[in-house]
Design a protein around this motif. Structure first.
Motif, short mmCIF file in Angstrom:
data_model
loop_
_atom_site.label_atom_id
_atom_site.label_comp_id
_atom_site.label_asym_id
_atom_site.label_seq_id
_atom_site.Cartn_x
_atom_site.Cartn_y
_atom_site.Cartn_z
N ASP A 70 0.83 -1.21 0.00
CA ASP A 70 0.00 0.00 0.00
C ASP A 70 0.86 1.26 0.00
OD1 ASP A 70 0.61 -0.66 2.74
OD2 ASP A 70 -0.88 0.83 3.36
N GLN A 71 2.04 1.20 0.62
CA GLN A 71 2.96 2.32 0.59
C GLN A 71 3.55 2.51 -0.82
OE1 GLN A 71 5.47 0.78 3.73
NE2 GLN A 71 4.84 2.45 5.11
N LYS A 72 3.84 1.41 -1.48
CA LYS A 72 4.35 1.46 -2.85
C LYS A 72 3.31 2.09 -3.77
CE LYS A 72 7.10 -2.74 -2.38
NZ LYS A 72 7.34 -4.08 -2.93
N LEU A 73 2.07 1.66 -3.59
CA LEU A 73 0.98 2.21 -4.40
C LEU A 73 0.83 3.70 -4.16
CD1 LEU A 73 -1.37 1.78 -6.35
CD2 LEU A 73 -2.76 1.05 -4.41
N ARG A 74 0.92 4.11 -2.90
CA ARG A 74 0.84 5.54 -2.57
C ARG A 74 1.95 6.34 -3.24
NH1 ARG A 74 0.42 4.44 2.91
NH2 ARG A 74 -1.70 3.78 3.12
N MET A 75 3.15 5.79 -3.25
CA MET A 75 4.28 6.47 -3.87
C MET A 75 4.01 6.70 -5.36
SD MET A 75 7.36 4.30 -2.06
CE MET A 75 8.66 4.87 -3.14
N CYS A 76 3.52 5.68 -6.02
CA CYS A 76 3.24 5.78 -7.46
C CYS A 76 2.09 6.75 -7.72
CB CYS A 76 2.90 4.41 -8.03
SG CYS A 76 4.31 3.29 -8.05
N LEU A 77 1.03 6.63 -6.92
CA LEU A 77 -0.12 7.52 -7.09
C LEU A 77 0.27 8.98 -6.86
CD1 LEU A 77 -2.99 5.47 -5.47
CD2 LEU A 77 -2.80 6.15 -7.88
N LYS A 78 1.09 9.20 -5.85
CA LYS A 78 1.52 10.58 -5.55
C LYS A 78 2.20 11.19 -6.77
CE LYS A 78 4.29 13.25 -2.33
NZ LYS A 78 5.18 13.22 -1.17
N TYR A 79 3.06 10.43 -7.42
CA TYR A 79 3.74 10.95 -8.60
C TYR A 79 2.75 11.18 -9.74
CZ TYR A 79 6.62 11.61 -12.62
OH TYR A 79 7.16 12.15 -13.77
N LEU A 80 1.90 10.21 -10.01
CA LEU A 80 0.95 10.34 -11.12
C LEU A 80 0.00 11.50 -10.90
CD1 LEU A 80 0.16 6.58 -11.86
CD2 LEU A 80 1.70 8.13 -13.12
N ILE A 81 -0.44 11.68 -9.67
CA ILE A 81 -1.33 12.81 -9.35
C ILE A 81 -0.59 14.14 -9.56
CG2 ILE A 81 -2.55 13.97 -7.46
CD1 ILE A 81 -3.29 11.09 -6.47
N SER A 82 0.69 14.16 -9.23
CA SER A 82 1.46 15.41 -9.37
C SER A 82 1.65 15.80 -10.83
CB SER A 82 2.82 15.30 -8.68
OG SER A 82 3.72 14.49 -9.42
N ILE A 83 1.69 14.84 -11.73
CA ILE A 83 1.89 15.19 -13.15
C ILE A 83 0.56 15.34 -13.91
CG2 ILE A 83 4.17 14.14 -13.25
CD1 ILE A 83 2.84 11.89 -15.00
N LEU A 84 -0.52 14.91 -13.31
CA LEU A 84 -1.82 14.97 -14.01
C LEU A 84 -2.15 16.36 -14.53
CD1 LEU A 84 -4.33 13.38 -14.91
CD2 LEU A 84 -5.34 13.93 -12.69
N PRO A 85 -2.02 17.44 -13.74
CA PRO A 85 -2.33 18.77 -14.28
C PRO A 85 -1.41 19.19 -15.42
CG PRO A 85 -1.98 18.87 -11.90
CD PRO A 85 -1.66 17.49 -12.33
N LEU A 86 -0.21 18.62 -15.45
CA LEU A 86 0.75 18.98 -16.49
C LEU A 86 0.46 18.28 -17.81
CD1 LEU A 86 3.92 18.76 -14.26
CD2 LEU A 86 2.58 20.79 -14.81
#
Length: 87
Positions: A69-85
């Motif tokens: 679940d921590q690994k998933l959070r790490m990946c999601l955090k990155y994907l969410i950060s680039i979504l607006p870009l």
């Protein structure tokens, strides 16, 4: 590929990851989602800094002491950060 399409596809990857977090995430479930997310990002953003940075995030999840679940959070955090870009 137009940017609205890329945004929509990436948003669906994020949404699936968030849905997965609502369960007890096993390593197998994480790996399936991870391959899916990597494949999608490769299709919509390769070659780019976004994709290369995501590969670095993936490498950081290889540490066996990190829970799925921590690994998933790490990946999601990155994907969410680039979504607006992407839009």
């Amino acid at each position: 590929m137009n940017n609205n399409y890329k945004y929509t596809i990436l948003k669906s990857v994020i949404d699936r990851g968030i849905q997965l977090m609502q369960n007890d995430v096993s390593e197998d479930m994480f790996q399936i989602w991870l391959k899916y997310s990597q494949s999608i990002l490769e299709q919509i953003a390769s070659p780019s800094t976004f994709y290369i940075n995501y590969l670095q995030v993936i490498l950081s999840t290889m540490d066996s002491t990190i829970l799925p679940d921590q690994k998933l959070r790490m990946c999601l955090k990155y994907l969410i950060s680039i979504l607006p870009l992407i839009k």
